[in-house]
Scaffold this active site. Sequence first.
Site, short mmCIF file in Angstrom:
data_model
loop_
_atom_site.label_atom_id
_atom_site.label_comp_id
_atom_site.label_asym_id
_atom_site.label_seq_id
_atom_site.Cartn_x
_atom_site.Cartn_y
_atom_site.Cartn_z
N ALA A 575 3.12 -0.53 -1.98
CA ALA A 575 4.22 0.10 -1.25
C ALA A 575 3.91 1.58 -1.00
CB ALA A 575 5.51 -0.03 -2.04
N TYR A 576 3.34 2.23 -1.99
CA TYR A 576 3.00 3.65 -1.85
C TYR A 576 1.93 3.83 -0.77
CZ TYR A 576 1.55 8.40 -3.12
OH TYR A 576 1.25 9.73 -3.10
N SER A 577 0.82 3.09 -0.91
CA SER A 577 -0.29 3.26 0.03
C SER A 577 0.13 2.94 1.47
CB SER A 577 -1.46 2.37 -0.37
OG SER A 577 -1.89 2.68 -1.67
N SER A 579 3.22 2.87 2.82
CA SER A 579 4.23 3.79 3.40
C SER A 579 3.60 5.15 3.70
CB SER A 579 5.42 3.94 2.46
OG SER A 579 5.01 4.43 1.19
N LYS A 580 2.66 5.60 2.87
CA LYS A 580 2.00 6.89 3.13
C LYS A 580 1.08 6.77 4.35
CE LYS A 580 2.31 10.25 0.72
NZ LYS A 580 3.29 11.39 0.84
#
Length: 686
Positions: A575-577, A579-580
């Site tokens: 989710a982090y990778s 969305s970034k």
Amino acid sequence: MRNLWSESEAQGKNELDTLVYQSRLIGADTSLVVWGGGNTSIKSTVKDFRGRHVEALVVKGSGSDMKSIERKHFPSLRLDDTLALFDRDAMTDDEMVEYLGMCMLDPKAPRPSIETLLHAFLPFNSVAHSHADAIVSLTNTRECLDILKAVYGKKVSWVEYIRPGFKLSKLVGQTVKANPKVDGIILINHGLFTWGGDARQTYDRHIDIVTKAEEYIVSKSRGKAVFNVVKSRALPDDRRRALAAALAPTLRGAVSRKQGVVLRYDDAADILEFVNSKEAAELSQIGPATPDHTLQTKIKPMWVELDNPDDIEASKKQIKAAADQYADDYAAWYQANTDNKHPMLDPYPRVILAPGLGMWSTGKDARAALIAGDIYHHTISVLKSASAIGHYSSLSDKDSYDVEYWPMELYKLTLLPPDRELSRKVALVTGAASGIGLGIARRLAADGAHVFLTDIDADGVHKLAEELNKKHGYNRAAACVMDVTNEENVADAFRQLRLAYGGLDVLVSNAGIASAGAVHDLPLKDWQRSFDVNATGHFLVSREAVRLMRQQGMGGSIVFIGTRNITSPGNDFSAYSASKAAEAQLGKVIALENASHGIRCNIINPDAVFEGSKLWSRDIMEQRAKTHGTTVEKLPDFYRQRNMLKVQITPADVAEIVVLFAGSRAAKTTGAMFPLDGGIKDAFVR
Ligand code: ZN
């Protein structure tokens, strides 16, 4: 005016400390002097560098502010050498300054006030000078001489307007010598001098003379409506502020063409009464109350009366046209009066008056804008009183020119510290209360920018604003609680920004969250939350920033704080990778869409910044340690060891690159992605 002298406070003080006490009493009353104006002195016996007793003039140093003055701000000059000048016929400012420099007992003391000779030539132990509103209200009228006679009879002398310097000092000295019984002398269009055997007597006379002026004004104002408010101009508070916020960036762009300024919006009751009155359009354009004010407010404010404030597009056009007209008029005034010794200064206004809306003042920083605004409050008070007792009048065009282009004052400007890389700029930082955002905010402020700090952590941003204002000066930082995922919240923060500084030059879109988990067992809410903050958050904030910057027409720089994961994603961090990565793509599109407006957008990809970070929660630390086969304690070292340079990335490192992208050094770079990871081959940008 209340006499604030307290014998118990003054008791036991030596002569110099009593002078400091008297000066502070005068300085504390802004209707007497504002921001560095006015001066005081005593004649006393002082020890020279060899311990000999010397008769000296102890006088306020140039530019010190009376309300906070200290002993060290009073240089001492040998009185016999200084008084020898009375026999001369003429002297230029430069000759006078050089001569007075030779008279100083301590050559390292501050330069004495430009009005020093005036103090010297008055043959009294103590002298005080102010630009009292009430006194200039009497003198700045066409009926001035009759009024002064009626109020003071033979108790006070007066002299015509002459710019401070040798000639005025000599004229005052001669006038008082010819009338030794008076308690003071009024300088027309300028202010008041009083004197006495000691500081107390001088202060008492000062207050008495000003009080007489105030009483006269009150008696003549009774039953008179001076400013007749036009009903249609008075808008409800909400609507007025919403309009001011909507229009401010247009105004900032229009008055920043020569050099960038920040705006200060002011809709206090006295401002509104004045700008909404029938008389203001004409009265505001006559000229300044006293030469001391001209240096901060220019000879006149810009007046812009919007035909229909609710028609935002038409109002923007009117504001631009009014600013251009102001600059044209200023250039014509400069041409008509210049002796070609000094190039034209910034032709744009320092004070802008708009019926219905209020006042904006401008300056190279928030403090300068505050000073110009503060002074205009006093100008309004003088305009009101003068109109109650007669017809307001001011310096001639030539006299105003001679003050604004006074070589003494222009020289003072050259002594100011040079602008820093981000001086005159406004930056908004999201997620400013901790970690990377905190480091960036501190650095932007240190490099001269005004920073609008936003975060969901109310305590954090307010504390940081307090810290930065203490360190860098009045209103260099403003705090605002903002949730980047909430559309209305973001819009509201930008309204506050527009009112606080008038616009924006740099957006640092930094707020972000981390969310761990492999795709196969990631809950939808974690995925969505990541996209809300790390993708939508950047969209909402940069959308407002781009709208504002386009309206302002001054270009701009948007910096997205990305992550090394964008180019080199990691396991169990989906989710982090993802969305970034969306954030980065958004940044590139912003660069594409806004290049023609001079708005740049660049992305910085730091790797693992732990210092003060909230993103690295205990959970995230544990999860990442597990993924990388290490422990939480060893995690920072793991990240350090995996890069080529074996370095740890800190908030200060990120701030360094933000400043590069924010300022003019990177003026030709947009759409770029900057790795800040100590060198990771896998993350090379290609
Ligand atoms: Zn003065």
